[in-house]
Design a protein around this motif. Structure first.
Motif, PDB file in Angstrom:
ATOM      1  N   LEU A  57       0.857  -1.185   0.000  1.00 10.30           N
ATOM      2  CA  LEU A  57       0.000   0.000   0.000  1.00 10.30           C
ATOM      3  C   LEU A  57       0.889   1.229   0.000  1.00 10.30           C
ATOM      4  O   LEU A  57       1.819   1.322   0.816  1.00 10.30           O
ATOM      5  CB  LEU A  57      -0.876   0.027   1.251  1.00 10.30           C
ATOM      6  N   THR A  58       0.622   2.171  -0.896  1.00  9.47           N
ATOM      7  CA  THR A  58       1.435   3.379  -0.922  1.00  9.47           C
ATOM      8  C   THR A  58       0.656   4.632  -0.537  1.00  9.47           C
ATOM      9  O   THR A  58       1.242   5.690  -0.333  1.00  9.47           O
ATOM     10  CB  THR A  58       2.050   3.585  -2.318  1.00  9.47           C
ATOM     11  N   GLN A  59      -0.672   4.502  -0.439  1.00 10.32           N
ATOM     12  CA  GLN A  59      -1.461   5.662  -0.035  1.00 10.32           C
ATOM     13  C   GLN A  59      -2.917   5.236   0.128  1.00 10.32           C
ATOM     14  O   GLN A  59      -3.379   4.294  -0.523  1.00 10.32           O
ATOM     15  CB  GLN A  59      -1.380   6.764  -1.093  1.00 10.32           C
ATOM     16  N   THR A  60      -3.650   5.920   0.991  1.00 10.27           N
ATOM     17  CA  THR A  60      -5.100   5.781   1.034  1.00 10.27           C
ATOM     18  C   THR A  60      -5.703   7.097   1.480  1.00 10.27           C
ATOM     19  O   THR A  60      -5.078   7.866   2.220  1.00 10.27           O
ATOM     20  CB  THR A  60      -5.551   4.639   1.961  1.00 10.27           C
ATOM     21  N   ARG A  61      -6.884   7.364   0.979  1.00 10.32           N
ATOM     22  CA  ARG A  61      -7.605   8.592   1.345  1.00 10.32           C
ATOM     23  C   ARG A  61      -9.099   8.288   1.240  1.00 10.32           C
ATOM     24  O   ARG A  61      -9.485   7.357   0.536  1.00 10.32           O
ATOM     25  CB  ARG A  61      -7.253   9.748   0.396  1.00 10.32           C
ATOM     26  N   PRO A  62      -9.937   9.038   1.934  1.00  9.96           N
ATOM     27  CA  PRO A  62     -11.382   8.826   1.777  1.00  9.96           C
ATOM     28  C   PRO A  62     -11.837   9.176   0.360  1.00  9.96           C
ATOM     29  O   PRO A  62     -11.270  10.063  -0.273  1.00  9.96           O
ATOM     30  CB  PRO A  62     -12.007   9.789   2.799  1.00  9.96           C
ATOM     31  N   ILE A  63     -12.860   8.468  -0.123  1.00  7.13           N
ATOM     32  CA  ILE A  63     -13.507   8.868  -1.380  1.00  7.13           C
ATOM     33  C   ILE A  63     -14.484   9.982  -1.016  1.00  7.13           C
ATOM     34  O   ILE A  63     -15.553   9.737  -0.458  1.00  7.13           O
ATOM     35  CB  ILE A  63     -14.240   7.697  -2.047  1.00  7.13           C
ATOM     36  N   THR A  64     -14.094  11.213  -1.321  1.00  2.43           N
ATOM     37  CA  THR A  64     -14.845  12.360  -0.805  1.00  2.43           C
ATOM     38  C   THR A  64     -16.101  12.659  -1.605  1.00  2.43           C
ATOM     39  O   THR A  64     -16.931  13.456  -1.176  1.00  2.43           O
ATOM     40  CB  THR A  64     -13.951  13.613  -0.795  1.00  2.43           C
ATOM     41  N   THR A  65     -16.249  12.060  -2.793  1.00  9.96           N
ATOM     42  CA  THR A  65     -17.400  12.399  -3.635  1.00  9.96           C
ATOM     43  C   THR A  65     -18.654  11.601  -3.301  1.00  9.96           C
ATOM     44  O   THR A  65     -19.738  11.930  -3.777  1.00  9.96           O
ATOM     45  CB  THR A  65     -17.056  12.166  -5.111  1.00  9.96           C
ATOM     46  N   LEU A  66     -18.530  10.542  -2.514  1.00 10.86           N
ATOM     47  CA  LEU A  66     -19.689   9.699  -2.219  1.00 10.86           C
ATOM     48  C   LEU A  66     -20.605  10.387  -1.212  1.00 10.86           C
ATOM     49  O   LEU A  66     -20.143  10.915  -0.197  1.00 10.86           O
ATOM     50  CB  LEU A  66     -19.247   8.351  -1.654  1.00 10.86           C
ATOM     51  N   HIS A  67     -21.898  10.339  -1.494  1.00 13.70           N
ATOM     52  CA  HIS A  67     -22.848  10.925  -0.547  1.00 13.70           C
ATOM     53  C   HIS A  67     -23.163   9.900   0.541  1.00 13.70           C
ATOM     54  O   HIS A  67     -23.343   8.710   0.247  1.00 13.70           O
ATOM     55  CB  HIS A  67     -24.139  11.335  -1.250  1.00 13.70           C
ATOM     56  N   PRO A  68     -23.221  10.316   1.808  1.00 14.45           N
ATOM     57  CA  PRO A  68     -23.595   9.374   2.874  1.00 14.45           C
ATOM     58  C   PRO A  68     -24.966   8.755   2.612  1.00 14.45           C
ATOM     59  O   PRO A  68     -25.835   9.374   1.976  1.00 14.45           O
ATOM     60  CB  PRO A  68     -23.622  10.251   4.140  1.00 14.45           C
ATOM     61  N   ILE A  69     -25.164   7.537   3.108  1.00 15.09           N
ATOM     62  CA  ILE A  69     -26.404   6.795   2.861  1.00 15.09           C
ATOM     63  C   ILE A  69     -27.342   6.955   4.053  1.00 15.09           C
ATOM     64  O   ILE A  69     -26.932   6.743   5.198  1.00 15.09           O
ATOM     65  CB  ILE A  69     -26.108   5.298   2.652  1.00 15.09           C
ATOM     66  N   PRO A  70     -28.602   7.318   3.832  1.00  8.06           N
ATOM     67  CA  PRO A  70     -29.567   7.341   4.944  1.00  8.06           C
ATOM     68  C   PRO A  70     -29.754   5.927   5.498  1.00  8.06           C
ATOM     69  O   PRO A  70     -29.693   4.942   4.752  1.00  8.06           O
ATOM     70  CB  PRO A  70     -30.854   7.854   4.302  1.00  8.06           C
ATOM     71  N   VAL A  71     -29.994   5.831   6.774  1.00  7.12           N
ATOM     72  CA  VAL A  71     -30.183   4.531   7.424  1.00  7.12           C
ATOM     73  C   VAL A  71     -31.432   4.598   8.287  1.00  7.12           C
ATOM     74  O   VAL A  71     -31.578   5.513   9.109  1.00  7.12           O
ATOM     75  CB  VAL A  71     -28.965   4.160   8.301  1.00  7.12           C
ATOM     76  N   ARG A  72     -32.340   3.647   8.096  1.00  6.02           N
ATOM     77  CA  ARG A  72     -33.525   3.604   8.951  1.00  6.02           C
ATOM     78  C   ARG A  72     -33.137   3.045  10.310  1.00  6.02           C
ATOM     79  O   ARG A  72     -32.241   2.207  10.426  1.00  6.02           O
ATOM     80  CB  ARG A  72     -34.614   2.742   8.315  1.00  6.02           C
ATOM     81  N   PRO A  73     -33.796   3.494  11.382  1.00  3.32           N
ATOM     82  CA  PRO A  73     -33.444   3.022  12.722  1.00  3.32           C
ATOM     83  C   PRO A  73     -33.743   1.542  12.897  1.00  3.32           C
ATOM     84  O   PRO A  73     -34.506   0.947  12.127  1.00  3.32           O
ATOM     85  CB  PRO A  73     -34.320   3.883  13.640  1.00  3.32           C
ATOM     86  N   SER A  74     -33.126   0.949  13.905  1.00  4.39           N
ATOM     87  CA  SER A  74     -33.358  -0.468  14.175  1.00  4.39           C
ATOM     88  C   SER A  74     -34.839  -0.699  14.464  1.00  4.39           C
ATOM     89  O   SER A  74     -35.518   0.139  15.062  1.00  4.39           O
ATOM     90  CB  SER A  74     -32.528  -0.916  15.376  1.00  4.39           C
ATOM     91  N   GLY A  75     -35.322  -1.840  14.029  1.00  2.00           N
ATOM     92  CA  GLY A  75     -36.741  -2.151  14.190  1.00  2.00           C
ATOM     93  C   GLY A  75     -37.568  -1.776  12.989  1.00  2.00           C
ATOM     94  O   GLY A  75     -38.742  -2.126  12.898  1.00  2.00           O
ATOM     95  N   SER A  76     -36.972  -1.027  12.024  1.00  2.00           N
ATOM     96  CA  SER A  76     -37.689  -0.679  10.802  1.00  2.00           C
ATOM     97  C   SER A  76     -37.645  -1.850   9.833  1.00  2.00           C
ATOM     98  O   SER A  76     -36.838  -2.757   9.982  1.00  2.00           O
ATOM     99  CB  SER A  76     -37.049   0.556  10.164  1.00  2.00           C
ATOM    100  N   PRO A  77     -38.495  -1.806   8.813  1.00  2.00           N
ATOM    101  CA  PRO A  77     -38.491  -2.897   7.832  1.00  2.00           C
ATOM    102  C   PRO A  77     -37.115  -3.081   7.210  1.00  2.00           C
ATOM    103  O   PRO A  77     -36.412  -2.114   6.922  1.00  2.00           O
ATOM    104  CB  PRO A  77     -39.501  -2.419   6.772  1.00  2.00           C
ATOM    105  N   ALA A  78     -36.700  -4.311   7.050  1.00  2.00           N
ATOM    106  CA  ALA A  78     -35.396  -4.625   6.489  1.00  2.00           C
ATOM    107  C   ALA A  78     -35.586  -5.562   5.310  1.00  2.00           C
ATOM    108  O   ALA A  78     -36.684  -6.006   4.999  1.00  2.00           O
ATOM    109  CB  ALA A  78     -34.495  -5.251   7.551  1.00  2.00           C
ATOM    110  N   GLY A  79     -34.489  -5.887   4.685  1.00  2.00           N
ATOM    111  CA  GLY A  79     -34.539  -6.841   3.592  1.00  2.00           C
ATOM    112  C   GLY A  79     -34.603  -6.167   2.246  1.00  2.00           C
ATOM    113  O   GLY A  79     -35.498  -5.367   1.986  1.00  2.00           O
ATOM    114  N   GLY A  80     -33.622  -6.478   1.383  1.00  2.00           N
ATOM    115  CA  GLY A  80     -33.617  -5.931   0.043  1.00  2.00           C
ATOM    116  C   GLY A  80     -33.101  -4.510  -0.006  1.00  2.00           C
ATOM    117  O   GLY A  80     -32.847  -3.866   1.009  1.00  2.00           O
ATOM    118  N   VAL A  81     -32.951  -4.038  -1.226  1.00  2.00           N
ATOM    119  CA  VAL A  81     -32.470  -2.674  -1.446  1.00  2.00           C
ATOM    120  C   VAL A  81     -33.607  -1.690  -1.195  1.00  2.00           C
ATOM    121  O   VAL A  81     -34.752  -1.937  -1.566  1.00  2.00           O
ATOM    122  CB  VAL A  81     -31.945  -2.537  -2.887  1.00  2.00           C
TER     123      VAL A  81
END
Length: 938
Positions: free
Chosen positions: A327-351
Motif C-alpha cells: 500500500l502506498t497511499q489511502t484517502r477517503p472517497i470524498t465524492t460519495l454521498h452518505p447513505i440514509p439509514v432507517r433506525p433499528s426495528g424498521s423494515p429490512a430486507g432488500g435494497v
C-alpha cells in the motif's frame, strides 16, 4: 529564524511514529501512512519531514507576506505571477542545518536496510543510495471532506541525499502551483494557513500498480470495488497517462464480476541515473495484468482498509516483482454521498430507495441539525394525523432520515405499490422532472417487485384525513364563492399570527414551545389553505376541457401569469416599488447605492446612515417579510430580519436598472388579456360555454396564486420556532454551556434539553464538573465542521439506494466533465416558461451574496422564495432542478421571463459571462459565446 538558531524539535520523524490525528504536523498523506503502518498494513517504511520545516523555510525565504498576498489577490491576472515568485523563493530556500543533517541521516538509514520488494541502490545506481519516492503531504490533503488529490508534487526514483533535499524543496514549492491555488480558493481553504510535510519512502520495484476504490466512484455502490491497474509504477494510472485495465469485484467476497483490458500503451519505469521514463511494456503478459486471485487479494485489502478507517477508501497500491502487495497511499472517497439509514426495528430486507426531500424543496445546501430535527418534528405530526405516529416523537417517522445534512424519504413502499408507481412520478413530473424519470426506471427494477396491488388502504387513510380536516368542504366553498375561500385563508392567517406570539416562560418552556409549535401548528396549514389554491387549478382544468379545439397549446398557461394573491410575488413587487421610490425621491443617493454590496448596506442600515426613504422602506418590508430567508424551511438559517444584507443587495441590483419597469404588472395584464381572449373565442361556440369559461378563468386567476400561501404560513411557524430556540441559545451562551447563541442550531431537541440541564447544574467553562458542557461544545464544533464541508458539496443525488448507488449516475454512466462548453452547444432541459432571450449568464449558488444586473440570465441549482426578488431583474431563468410546476418555473411564468429547468449540471457547464440563448418553449439553452469570446453558431 536563520542558521544560528536552535533546531526545531522532531523535524524528521519515522513514518511508523505518525497517526491519523497528526495532520497539522505531518499532513494528510503522511498521517494516513503512519496510521496504516500502526495497523499492520504493508506500507514501505520511511520518514517524514514535518510541517515546521516548511514553515521555517517560508520564514527563511521571507515569503509569508507573499503567501498571504496570493490568498488575498482578487486579480486573476496578477495572482499567477505572485505564486510563481513564491515558488521560486521556496525552491531556492535552504534547509536549517539541523534539518538538513536529520534528512541526510534518515536517508542513510533507509539505504542501509531496503525493504523486501524494493529495488536496491546497486541495481541501477551503483550504490549512491536507495531509490526513494519523495511525496508532498499537505495539511489540506486526503481529508474527509476534500482530497486535494494530485495537487502537490511527487518525485519518483530519487537517488542520493542531495537529490532528496532538492526534491523536498520542490515539494514545498508545489503547494503554490496555479492549480493548487485555484483549487484551494474554490474549496474555501487559505494557502497561507496550510503547510506541507514531505514523505520519503523506498521506491517499490513494481511489476504492476494502480488504484483500488473500495466503492464504485461513479455509481456510488458500496457493494462493488473497482481496481485500475497497469504494468510499472502507479504514476501511469494516477496521472491518467494510460488506459488501464479495469476490474470490478464483489466487495463482500472479492469475486471478479467484470474485467476490461485497457490499451496500456506505455509503462512508467525507474530510469538509470534517477527519475522515471515512459517505455513500452516489456514482454507479452496477456490482455490483463491481474488475475482473479490478485483482484480478490486487493478486495480483501480494501475490506480491511474500510474497517479500519470507517469509510470507503481510494487507495494506491503496488505489486512488487517478488509478489509482495504494498500500500502506498489511502484517502477517503470524498465524492460519495452518505447513505440514509432507517433506525433499528424498521423494515429490512432488500435494497431500499431514498428520495431527497431537500432537493425537491429547492435546497442544495445542507440543513442544520436543529433544522433537521424541526422538520422531523413536523413530519411526525403529519404521520400522527395519518395514524402512523412514530414511537419517538423527536425522531419523527422512520421513513424520514438525514444523510449529509439533507433529508431523505424512504420511497421503497411507493415503488412496490401499484398506485405509488403511477402517482408519484406524475406528481414529480411537474415538480422535479428528472426525479420522476428515476422513479419510473426503478419501478421496472426487479429489486422493487410489485407487492401492494390495491389502493384501498391508502385511499381510506387519505379520505378519512381529508374529511376530518374539512378539505372537501373548503374546496367546494372556494369553487362556488372564491371570495369566501380567500377570506377563509386570511382569517386562518390572522389566527395563526396570534398563536405564534413569542413565549414568555423560562428557557425550558421556550424549548418545549418551539417543539410544540412545529408539531401542532405546521400540519393544519395545509388543509386550511391548499384546497383554496387547488380550487383555482380545478377551475383551470375545467376551462381547458371546455376549450378543447379552441385554445392552442400553452395558451392556458398564459392565463396563469401575473396572478394576484401570491405572497411571494407581492413581496418581490414591494421591493421593486421600494427601489422605484428611492430612485424617485433620492436620485443622487440611488446612483451612489446602485450595485453596492449588501453586507456594506446592512452595516449602514445598522448605523442609521442609509437614506431615510430606503431605511424606512426596508424597516416596513422586514416588518412584513422579515421571517423569510434563503433555505427558509431550515430554522437554523438567519432570517432577513436578522441579516438584511441579501434584501439590500437585491434593492441595490434593482437600482442598476429602471425599477419603474414593472414586469409583473405587464404579466398580469397579459394574463387578463389571455383570459378575455379565450372566453371570447369560447363564446363563438355558444354563449353558455363562453360564460362558463369566463367564470372559470376568473376563479382560476383569483385563487391559483394562493399556491404559495401554505409555504408562507409554514415559514412563519419555522420563524416562530426559531425565535424560541434563539432565546434558548442566548441562555446557554450566557451560562457558558455553549460558546454562541447560534450554536443551539447545531444540536437537536434532546441535546438542547441536556444543555439546559448542564446549565442548571452550573457546568460552564472553567468548572471542574463541566463534562456535559465540554461534550456539547465538542459536538457543536464537529457539526459545524461537517456543515461547512457539506456546503462545499456540489452534487447531491436525487434518489439514493441503500447500497450507495445513485440510479441517475448508473443510467448516464458518465462522470462530470470540465466546466464550460463550446460555443453553439445546446443544453436540454424541461420547458417551463415560453419566450426566447439571449443575454449574459450569471451563475448564482447562494443568493444571499448575489448581485444580478438587469437582463442577465439567472443560472441556479434551484430556487425557493428567498431567491425570487432576483427574478425582478432577471432576463431569464435556467435551473438544474425542477419541473414545469416547480417554484422557479411558476414564478418565472408569473413574471413573463423565459425559463428552462431540469438542465443537468447547468451551474458547471455554464459560466458567468457566457452569452446564452434561453428558449423557454423548446426547453433548450444554447451557448452563443463563451465569456470573453466571440459568438459561435449552432
Amino acid at each position: 529564524m536563520h542558521g544560528g538558531e536552535a533546531p526545531m524539535p522532531a523535524v524528521v520523524v519515522p513514518l511508523e511514529a505518525l497517526r491519523a490525528g497528526m495532520v497539522a504536523e505531518a499532513g494528510g498523506k503522511a498521517a494516513n501512512l503512519g496510521e496504516m503502518l500502526a495497523a499492520g498494513f504493508a506500507v514501505p517504511g520511511g520518514f517524514c519531514v514535518m510541517t515546521p520545516a516548511y514553515r521555517d523555510a517560508l520564514e527563511r525565504a521571507d515569503a509569508r507576506s507573499l503567501a498571504e498576498a496570493v490568498d488575498s489577490e482578487d486579480d486573476d491576472a496578477r495572482r499567477p505571477g505572485l505564486a510563481a515568485r513564491l515558488r521560486e523563493l521556496l525552491a531556492s530556500a535552504g534547509l536549517a542545518p539541523a534539518t538538513e543533517a536529520a534528512v541526510r541521516a534518515a536517508y542513510e538509514r533507509l539505504s542501509q536496510a531496503p525493504a523486501p520488494g524494493v529495488r536496491g541502490s546497486d541495481a541501477i545506481h551503483g550504490g549512491d543510495g536507495i531509490p526513494v519516492a519523495v511525496r508532498s503531504s499537505a495539511t489540506a490533503e486526503d481529508l474527509p471532506g476534500a482530497s486535494f488529490a494530485g495537487l502537490q508534487e511527487t518525485f519518483l526514483n530519487v537517488v542520493g541525499a542531495d537529490a532528496v533535499l532538492d526534491a523536498v524543496r520542490r515539494c514545498w514549492a508545489s503547494l503554490w502551483t496555479d492549480r493548487a491555488v485555484a483549487y484551494r480558493r474554490a474549496a474555501g481553504f487559505q494557502g497561507a494557513e496550510a503547510a506541507l510535510a514531505v514523505v520519503v519512502q523506498p521506491l517499490v520495484d513494481a511489476a504492476v500498480a494502480g488504484i483500488l476504490f473500495t466503492a464504485d466512484p461513479v455509481s456510488g455502490s458500496r457493494t462493488r470495488m473497482v481496481v485500475e491497474a497497469s504494468p510499472g509504477l502507479g504514476e501511469a494510472v494516477v496521472s491518467g497517462a494510460v488506459d488501464p485495465d479495469r476490474f470490478v469485484a464483489e466487495a463482500a467476497t472479492g469475486q471478479l464480476l467484470e474485467s476490461r483490458a485497457g490499451s496500456k500503451g506505455l509503462a512508467v519505469r525507474p530510469a538509470a541515473g534517477g527519475g522515471t521514463e515512459r517505455v513500452a511494456p516489456a514482454g507479452d503478459a496477456g490482455p490483463l495484468c491481474l488475475g482473479p486471485g490478485e483482484v480478490a487479494e486487493l478486495a480483501a485489502l480494501g475490506r480491511q482498509l474500510e474497517a479500519h478507517f470507517g469509510s470507503p477508501q481510494d487507495a494506491e497500491w503496488a505489486l512488487a516483482a517478488d509478489g509482495t502487495l504494498w500500500l502506498t497511499q489511502t484517502r477517503p472517497i470524498t465524492t460519495l454521498h452518505p447513505i440514509p439509514v432507517r433506525p433499528s426495528g424498521s423494515p429490512a430486507g432488500g435494497v431500499r430507495a431514498w428520495f431527497c426531500f431537500s432537493l425537491a424543496q429547492g435546497l442544495t445546501r445542507p440543513l442544520t441539525p436543529m433544522g433537521i430535527a424541526s422538520l422531523k418534528a413536523a413530519a411526525g405530526s403529519i404521520a400522527a394525523q395519518a395514524g402512523l405516529a412514530p414511537s419517538d416523537a423527536d425522531a419523527g417517522p422512520s421513513v424520514v432520515q438525514a444523510a449529509g445534512g439533507r433529508l431523505f424519504v424512504d420511497v421503497t413502499t411507493v415503488l412496490r405499490s401499484r398506485v405509488g408507481r403511477r402517482l408519484a412520478p406524475r406528481v414529480l413530473d411537474v415538480m422535479e422532472a428528472r426525479s420522476a424519470g428515476i422513479l419510473r426506471r426503478l419501478s421496472a427494477d426487479p429489486r422493487f417487485p410489485l407487492e401492494i396491488r390495491t389502493p384501498l388502504p391508502l385511499a381510506r387513510r387519505v379520505v378519512s384525513l381529508a374529511v376530518r380536516h374539512h378539505v372537501p368542504e373548503t374546496l367546494v366553498r372556494a369553487l362556488v364563492r372564491p371570495a369566501a375561500g380567500l377570506a377563509r385563508v386570511q382569517r386562518f392567517g390572522a389566527v395563526l399570527e396570534e398563536r405564534l406570539a413569542p413565549g414568555t416562560g423560562g428557557p425550558a418552556a421556550r424549548l418545549d414551545r418551539a417543539r410544540d409549535l412545529l408539531a401542532r401548528e405546521a400540519f393544519p396549514i395545509v388543509p386550511a389553505t391548499l384546497p383554496v389554491a387547488a380550487a383555482g387549478f380545478v377551475c383551470a382544468g375545467l376551462a381547458s376541457l371546455l376549450l378543447r379545439g379552441t385554445a392552442r397549446p400553452g395558451e392556458l398557461q398564459d392565463v396563469l401569469r401575473g396572478l394576484p394573491n401570491n405572497p411571494t410575488t407581492e413581496m418581490d413587487e414591494e421591493l421593486r416599488s421600494l427601489a422605484e421610490r428611492v430612485r424617485r425621491e433620492a436620485p443622487a443617493e440611488a446612483d451612489e447605492l446602485a450595485g453596492h454590496d449588501g453586507g456594506e448596506l446592512a452595516a449602514r442600515h445598522a448605523a442609521g446612515t442609509l437614506p431615510e426613504v430606503l431605511a424606512d422602506g426596508i424597516a416596513a418590508f422586514l416588518g412584513r417579510y422579515g421571517h423569510r430567508a434563503v433555505a427558509e424551511i431550515d430554522v437554523g438559517m438567519p432570517r432577513w430580519r436578522e441579516e438584511p444584507g441579501p434584501v439590500l443587495s437585491m434593492v441595490s441590483s434593482m437600482l442598476l436598472g429602471d425599477p419603474a419597469k414593472d414586469s409583473f404588472a405587464s404579466a398580469a395584464r397579459a394574463g387578463e388579456d389571455a383570459a378575455r381572449s379565450l372566453a371570447s373565442r369560447a363564446r363563438d361556440r355558444g354563449r353558455l360555454r363562453g360564460a362558463a369559461v369566463a367564470a372559470l378563468l376568473a376563479r382560476a386567476r383569483a385563487l391559483a396564486g394562493l399556491r404559495e400561501q401554505p409555504k408562507f404560513y409554514l415559514v412563519r411557524v419555522f420563524d416562530a420556532a426559531r425565535t424560541e430556540l434563539h432565546a434558548v441559545g442566548r441562555h446557554l451562551a450566557e451560562a457558558g454551556v455553549l460558546d454562541d447563541a447560534g450554536d443551539v442550531f447545531f444540536l437537536d431537541f434532546a441535546e438542547a434539553r441536556a444543555a439546559l440541564a448542564a446549565a442548571s447544574a452550573g457546568h460552564g467553562p472553567g468548572r471542574a464538573e463541566d463534562d456535559g458542557g465540554a461534550r456539547l461544545r465538542g459536538t457543536v464544533a464537529a457539526r459545524r465542521a461537517d456543515y461547512a464541508r457539506e456546503l462545499r458539496r456540489r452534487h447531491v443525488p436525487r434518489v439514493l439506494l441503500s447500497d450507495g448507488s445513485e440510479p441517475e449516475a448508473v443510467a448516464s454512466a458518465t462522470t462530470p466533465g470540465e466546466a464550460g462548453v463550446p460555443a453553439g452547444t445546446a443544453l436540454a432541459g424541461v420547458p417551463a416558461s415560453a419566450g426566447t432571450v439571449t443575454a449574459a449568464a450569471r451563475v448564482v449558488l447562494d443568493p444571499s451574496a448575489a448581485s444580478l444586473a438587469p437582463g442577465e440570465v439567472l443560472v441556479a441549482p434551484s430556487t425557493d422564495p428567498g431567491w425570487t426578488p432576483l427574478f425582478v431583474t432577471a432576463g431569464a431563468l435556467v435551473m438544474e432542478m425542477g419541473g414545469a410546476n416547480s417554484h422557479g418555473a411558476v414564478v418565472a411564468r408569473e413574471y413573463g421571463i423565459p425559463a428552462v429547468v431540469g438542465v443537468p449540471r447547468a451551474t458547471e457547464r455554464i459560466r458567468s459571462g457566457d452569452r446564452i440563448e434561453v428558449d423557454g418553449a423548446a426547453g433548450t439553452v444554447r451557448i452563443v459565446a463563451p465569456a470573453g469570446g466571440t459568438e459561435g453558431s449552432s
